[in-house]
Each structure stands twice: as structure tokens, then as C-alpha cells.
Motif scaffolding. Sequence first.
Motif, PDB file in Angstrom:
ATOM      1  N   ILE A 116       7.840 -13.215 -17.260  1.00 18.29           N
ATOM      2  CA  ILE A 116       8.248 -12.786 -15.789  1.00 18.29           C
ATOM      3  C   ILE A 116       7.086 -13.014 -14.926  1.00 18.29           C
ATOM      4  O   ILE A 116       5.761 -12.223 -15.245  1.00 18.29           O
ATOM      5  CB  ILE A 116       9.132 -11.718 -15.346  1.00 18.29           C
ATOM      6  CG1 ILE A 116      10.074 -11.566 -16.599  1.00 18.29           C
ATOM      7  CG2 ILE A 116       9.484 -11.566 -14.203  1.00 18.29           C
ATOM      8  CD1 ILE A 116      10.971 -12.585 -16.561  1.00 18.29           C
ATOM      9  N   ALA A 117       6.814 -13.797 -14.028  1.00 17.01           N
ATOM     10  CA  ALA A 117       5.776 -13.957 -13.028  1.00 17.01           C
ATOM     11  C   ALA A 117       6.392 -13.461 -11.745  1.00 17.01           C
ATOM     12  O   ALA A 117       7.201 -13.902 -11.258  1.00 17.01           O
ATOM     13  CB  ALA A 117       5.232 -15.582 -12.911  1.00 17.01           C
ATOM     14  N   ILE A 118       5.699 -12.458 -11.006  1.00 19.91           N
ATOM     15  CA  ILE A 118       5.867 -11.897  -9.839  1.00 19.91           C
ATOM     16  C   ILE A 118       4.452 -11.858  -8.968  1.00 19.91           C
ATOM     17  O   ILE A 118       3.476 -11.546  -9.101  1.00 19.91           O
ATOM     18  CB  ILE A 118       6.261 -10.494 -10.191  1.00 19.91           C
ATOM     19  CG1 ILE A 118       7.520 -10.193 -10.886  1.00 19.91           C
ATOM     20  CG2 ILE A 118       6.727  -9.891  -8.856  1.00 19.91           C
ATOM     21  CD1 ILE A 118       7.683  -8.866 -11.140  1.00 19.91           C
ATOM     22  N   GLY A 126       6.984 -14.266  -1.167  1.00 21.02           N
ATOM     23  CA  GLY A 126       8.277 -14.959  -1.767  1.00 21.02           C
ATOM     24  C   GLY A 126       8.266 -14.668  -3.405  1.00 21.02           C
ATOM     25  O   GLY A 126       7.696 -13.671  -3.671  1.00 21.02           O
ATOM     26  N   SER A 127       8.821 -15.675  -4.177  1.00 19.70           N
ATOM     27  CA  SER A 127       8.973 -15.471  -5.572  1.00 19.70           C
ATOM     28  C   SER A 127       8.221 -16.499  -6.024  1.00 19.70           C
ATOM     29  O   SER A 127       7.630 -17.581  -5.480  1.00 19.70           O
ATOM     30  CB  SER A 127      10.421 -15.836  -5.945  1.00 19.70           C
ATOM     31  OG  SER A 127      10.923 -16.635  -5.433  1.00 19.70           O
ATOM     32  N   PHE A 128       7.886 -16.456  -7.507  1.00 13.63           N
ATOM     33  CA  PHE A 128       7.282 -17.486  -8.075  1.00 13.63           C
ATOM     34  C   PHE A 128       8.168 -18.531  -8.223  1.00 13.63           C
ATOM     35  O   PHE A 128       9.467 -18.684  -8.803  1.00 13.63           O
ATOM     36  CB  PHE A 128       6.991 -16.858  -9.455  1.00 13.63           C
ATOM     37  CG  PHE A 128       6.535 -17.733 -10.545  1.00 13.63           C
ATOM     38  CD1 PHE A 128       5.336 -18.224 -10.703  1.00 13.63           C
ATOM     39  CD2 PHE A 128       7.279 -18.505 -11.432  1.00 13.63           C
ATOM     40  CE1 PHE A 128       4.692 -19.129 -11.462  1.00 13.63           C
ATOM     41  CE2 PHE A 128       6.969 -19.389 -12.359  1.00 13.63           C
ATOM     42  CZ  PHE A 128       5.603 -19.671 -12.582  1.00 13.63           C
ATOM     43  N   SER A 129       7.616 -19.861  -8.048  1.00 21.65           N
ATOM     44  CA  SER A 129       8.570 -21.161  -8.068  1.00 21.65           C
ATOM     45  C   SER A 129       7.688 -22.210  -8.618  1.00 21.65           C
ATOM     46  O   SER A 129       8.215 -23.433  -8.098  1.00 21.65           O
ATOM     47  CB  SER A 129       8.936 -21.285  -6.561  1.00 21.65           C
ATOM     48  OG  SER A 129       7.978 -21.413  -5.562  1.00 21.65           O
ATOM     49  N   GLU A 130       6.755 -21.976  -9.471  1.00 22.02           N
ATOM     50  CA  GLU A 130       6.030 -23.267  -9.880  1.00 22.02           C
ATOM     51  C   GLU A 130       6.803 -23.894 -10.902  1.00 22.02           C
ATOM     52  O   GLU A 130       7.749 -23.280 -11.664  1.00 22.02           O
ATOM     53  CB  GLU A 130       4.727 -22.616 -10.471  1.00 22.02           C
ATOM     54  CG  GLU A 130       3.892 -23.851 -10.993  1.00 22.02           C
ATOM     55  CD  GLU A 130       2.507 -23.528 -11.494  1.00 22.02           C
ATOM     56  OE1 GLU A 130       1.758 -24.458 -11.154  1.00 22.02           O
ATOM     57  OE2 GLU A 130       2.257 -22.419 -11.622  1.00 22.02           O
TER      58      GLU A 130
END
Length: 219
Positions: A116-118, A126-130
Motif C-alpha cells: 500500500i502506497a500512501i 491526494g492519493s497514490f495514483s501512479e
Amino acid sequence: MSLKNIPLKLQYRTDRDNLVTEFFIPCLSNSIEYDRAVQFVTLKSISTLSLGLQNFADHDGKIRIITGHRYATNDLDVLGKIFNKKNGTFSVSAIRGHKLEVLQRMVQKNKIQIKIAIPRSEHVDGSFSERIGIFRDEEGEMVAYTGTSNETFNTENRNFESIDVYTSWSDRPRVDIKISDFERLWNNETKYVQVYDFTYAYQNNLLKYDSNWAIETLS
């Protein structure tokens, strides 16, 4: 079984290609390893991946997924039980369906791993979105791509999107960059984000239920 046998394009786009049948399924069925960084992932998509990777159980194959911290409620509940090794196995009746039984076995064998990337910086709001994907076959060839958040392999309800594709036999420098980016994420060596094992994130309440995403994704 070789990725080089697939007539790959440099780009796939919804208006002229079927990303699922022309790219994802051929690559997955010719690979023994798959790395993926994506904003959202569902229980259905992980289960489908576990069934799609050919010779998955018979080789040293594996799936590694880095995802953001938002999940649908049911997905989070089931994945939490599957990955919570301290509780050991649980009743098959708690995981209904062949796909989830396969998923449970693959997790127990450490063939499916999720991190999980935070975001943990004022520079990221915002959130991780790569969105990175890397396929590897048994000959060591690789196909990397960027773009798309779709992992459901749904050929009917699709977003309008495009992906750029790079291969180890024609664009190795670009493939190496994507591999390096993924490995740095996996090893928690990337600025602005903190990466956790799924079990740690689950047990420490770092995973969240996002109702807006669930409505948009599951409708």
C-alpha cells in the motif's frame, strides 16, 4: 511461451483497439510474473489476475501489486482475512468461488503480494495514483506500459483510455526506467510516499473505504 511472439503496438487506445483482448490477456497469458502500480484494485481484479497468469503455480511466478489505500468494504474485509497470516487459514465457505480459493492458495504460497502506497508529504495532495505495469516471461523478456486504472478485464463496460507500451527487445532503456521506478516503490525508497505491506496497513487501520470510488467503479 514468449512475449516476443505477440504483435504488440506502441500504443493502444479505446477508439481503435480493445485493450483487454489485444494487449492485457495476450501479455498475461505469456508471462510468469506481473508487477503493477495502480490507484485502485478490486478483489475481482486480483482474482482474475491469479487465474490469468499462465503456468503460475508451476513456476517461480508471482504478482506484485502496489496500490492506493482505498478499497470497497467487501473487498477490504475478504482481503484482510486472506492476508492476515496470524489468523492462519479460514473456512473455504468464507471465500466463495473458485477464483477466491485460488487467490487464497497463491497468497499462502507468497505468489501474490500487495503493498500500500500512501502520500506522506506536503508536496502530494491526494492519493497514490501512479499507473505502471510490467510483464515478464520465462525467457526474461519484458513488456512495460503506463496508463489505465482498469484491472477488471471487463470487455463490455470500459473507460475511454490509452496506454503506451515499451518492450525489452526494442526499448530497453525505457523498460529499465519503469522497472527502477517500481522497485523503488516496492522497497519504500520513493520520495513523498510511504509504502506498507498490506497486512501491516490492514492491522493498523491505514486502509480506507471510499464510497465515491466504489459507486463510480461498481456501477
